[in-house]
Design a protein around this motif. Structure first.
Motif, short mmCIF file in Angstrom:
data_model
loop_
_atom_site.label_atom_id
_atom_site.label_comp_id
_atom_site.label_asym_id
_atom_site.label_seq_id
_atom_site.Cartn_x
_atom_site.Cartn_y
_atom_site.Cartn_z
N MET A 1 0.91 -1.22 -0.06
CA MET A 1 -0.06 0.02 -0.04
C MET A 1 1.02 1.11 -0.13
SD MET A 1 -3.05 0.52 2.64
CE MET A 1 -3.69 2.31 2.95
N ALA A 2 0.69 2.38 -0.94
CA ALA A 2 1.28 3.50 -0.87
C ALA A 2 1.17 4.37 0.19
CB ALA A 2 0.82 4.13 -2.16
N PRO A 3 2.29 5.11 0.66
CA PRO A 3 2.07 6.02 1.75
C PRO A 3 1.00 6.87 1.64
CG PRO A 3 4.44 5.96 1.00
CD PRO A 3 3.64 5.19 -0.15
N ARG A 4 0.33 7.50 2.47
CA ARG A 4 -0.93 8.49 2.46
C ARG A 4 -0.21 9.80 2.44
NH1 ARG A 4 -5.24 10.16 6.67
NH2 ARG A 4 -3.27 9.98 7.89
N ARG A 5 -0.80 10.58 1.62
CA ARG A 5 -0.06 12.04 1.66
C ARG A 5 -1.18 12.87 2.47
NH1 ARG A 5 3.99 13.36 -1.36
NH2 ARG A 5 4.55 12.20 -3.01
N ARG A 6 -0.68 13.80 3.24
CA ARG A 6 -1.50 14.81 3.94
C ARG A 6 -0.43 16.02 4.31
NH1 ARG A 6 -1.97 13.91 10.07
NH2 ARG A 6 -0.32 12.42 10.32
N ARG A 7 -1.10 17.04 4.68
CA ARG A 7 -0.09 18.10 4.99
C ARG A 7 0.20 17.82 6.54
NH1 ARG A 7 -3.56 23.56 6.12
NH2 ARG A 7 -4.91 22.69 7.44
N THR A 8 1.17 18.59 6.59
CA THR A 8 1.75 18.71 8.24
C THR A 8 0.79 19.50 8.92
OG1 THR A 8 3.14 20.60 8.16
CG2 THR A 8 4.00 18.49 7.56
N ASP A 9 0.84 19.23 10.28
CA ASP A 9 -0.05 20.13 11.07
C ASP A 9 0.44 21.71 11.42
OD1 ASP A 9 1.89 19.54 12.80
OD2 ASP A 9 0.63 18.70 14.40
N ALA A 10 1.80 21.74 10.98
CA ALA A 10 2.34 23.19 10.94
C ALA A 10 2.16 23.74 9.62
CB ALA A 10 3.84 22.87 11.22
N ALA A 11 1.58 23.29 8.48
CA ALA A 11 1.62 23.76 7.58
C ALA A 11 0.85 25.19 7.21
CB ALA A 11 0.70 22.80 6.34
N PRO A 12 0.06 25.62 8.18
CA PRO A 12 -0.32 27.16 8.11
C PRO A 12 0.52 28.06 8.63
CG PRO A 12 -2.07 25.34 9.20
CD PRO A 12 -1.06 24.82 9.03
N LEU A 13 1.62 27.42 9.45
CA LEU A 13 2.73 28.48 9.79
C LEU A 13 3.73 28.62 8.49
CD1 LEU A 13 3.43 27.22 13.37
CD2 LEU A 13 2.38 29.30 12.68
N PHE A 14 3.86 27.64 7.84
CA PHE A 14 4.78 27.66 6.64
C PHE A 14 4.15 28.66 5.61
CE2 PHE A 14 6.47 23.92 8.44
CZ PHE A 14 7.97 24.16 8.41
N ALA A 15 2.68 28.67 5.47
CA ALA A 15 1.86 29.38 4.65
C ALA A 15 1.97 30.96 5.01
CB ALA A 15 0.41 28.94 4.58
N ALA A 16 1.82 31.32 6.44
CA ALA A 16 1.95 32.28 6.68
C ALA A 16 3.23 32.93 6.70
CB ALA A 16 1.48 32.59 8.54
N ALA A 17 4.30 32.33 6.87
CA ALA A 17 5.78 32.65 6.48
C ALA A 17 5.91 33.14 5.19
CB ALA A 17 6.94 31.71 7.03
N ALA A 18 5.19 32.46 4.28
CA ALA A 18 5.46 32.63 2.84
C ALA A 18 4.67 33.76 2.33
CB ALA A 18 4.99 31.35 1.91
N VAL A 19 3.39 33.89 2.95
CA VAL A 19 2.59 35.12 2.73
C VAL A 19 3.09 36.38 3.33
CG1 VAL A 19 0.44 36.18 3.25
CG2 VAL A 19 0.40 33.81 2.57
#
Length: 124
Positions: A1-19
């Motif tokens: 079975m292939a690994p499941r893809r999902r975002r990390t729970d810190a993804a909003p912080l990475f998005a805020a840094a990028a914005v």
């Protein structure tokens, strides 16, 4: 079975840094192109720079607490080299060609951290 893809729970912080980074680049570019005059509110560029640094540090902290653990560490380590140009900016002067070049040196790492935080693969 292939690994499941999902975002990390810190993804909003990475998005805020990028914005925050994108907003700072946009404002700095507009001022350099003389599209916007910030002589009455120069503090805005500095405030967005500080927000970028704080958000980047918060996103990097996912190396300690983020889940899934491997993906969070990978995203944080992809972002980590952005700290060098962000830290150097205040010391290199703002009225030279060096300033935008050093500021743009952080871009690939901020984007890499954002992408890694969004495309996390769970490891069993």
């Amino acid at each position: 079975m292939a690994p499941r893809r999902r975002r990390t729970d810190a993804a909003p912080l990475f998005a805020a840094a990028a914005v925050a980074y994108a907003a700072n680049v946009a404002l700095g570019s507009a001022v350099a192109a003389k599209v916007i005059d910030t002589s009455n509110f120069r503090w805005l560029h500095h405030a967005i720079y500080i927000a970028t640094c704080v958000m980047s540090a918060a996103a990097f902290s996912a190396v300690l607490w983020g889940r899934p653990k491997f993906a969070s560490r990978r995203a944080a380590l992809a972002l980590a080299p952005a700290a060098a140009p962000l830290a150097a900016i205040p010391y290199l002067g703002t009225h030279s060609r060096r300033h935008p070049l050093v500021a743009l040196a952080a871009a690939p790492f901020i984007v890499a951290g954002l992408i890694c935080s969004r495309l996390a693969t769970d490891r069993k």
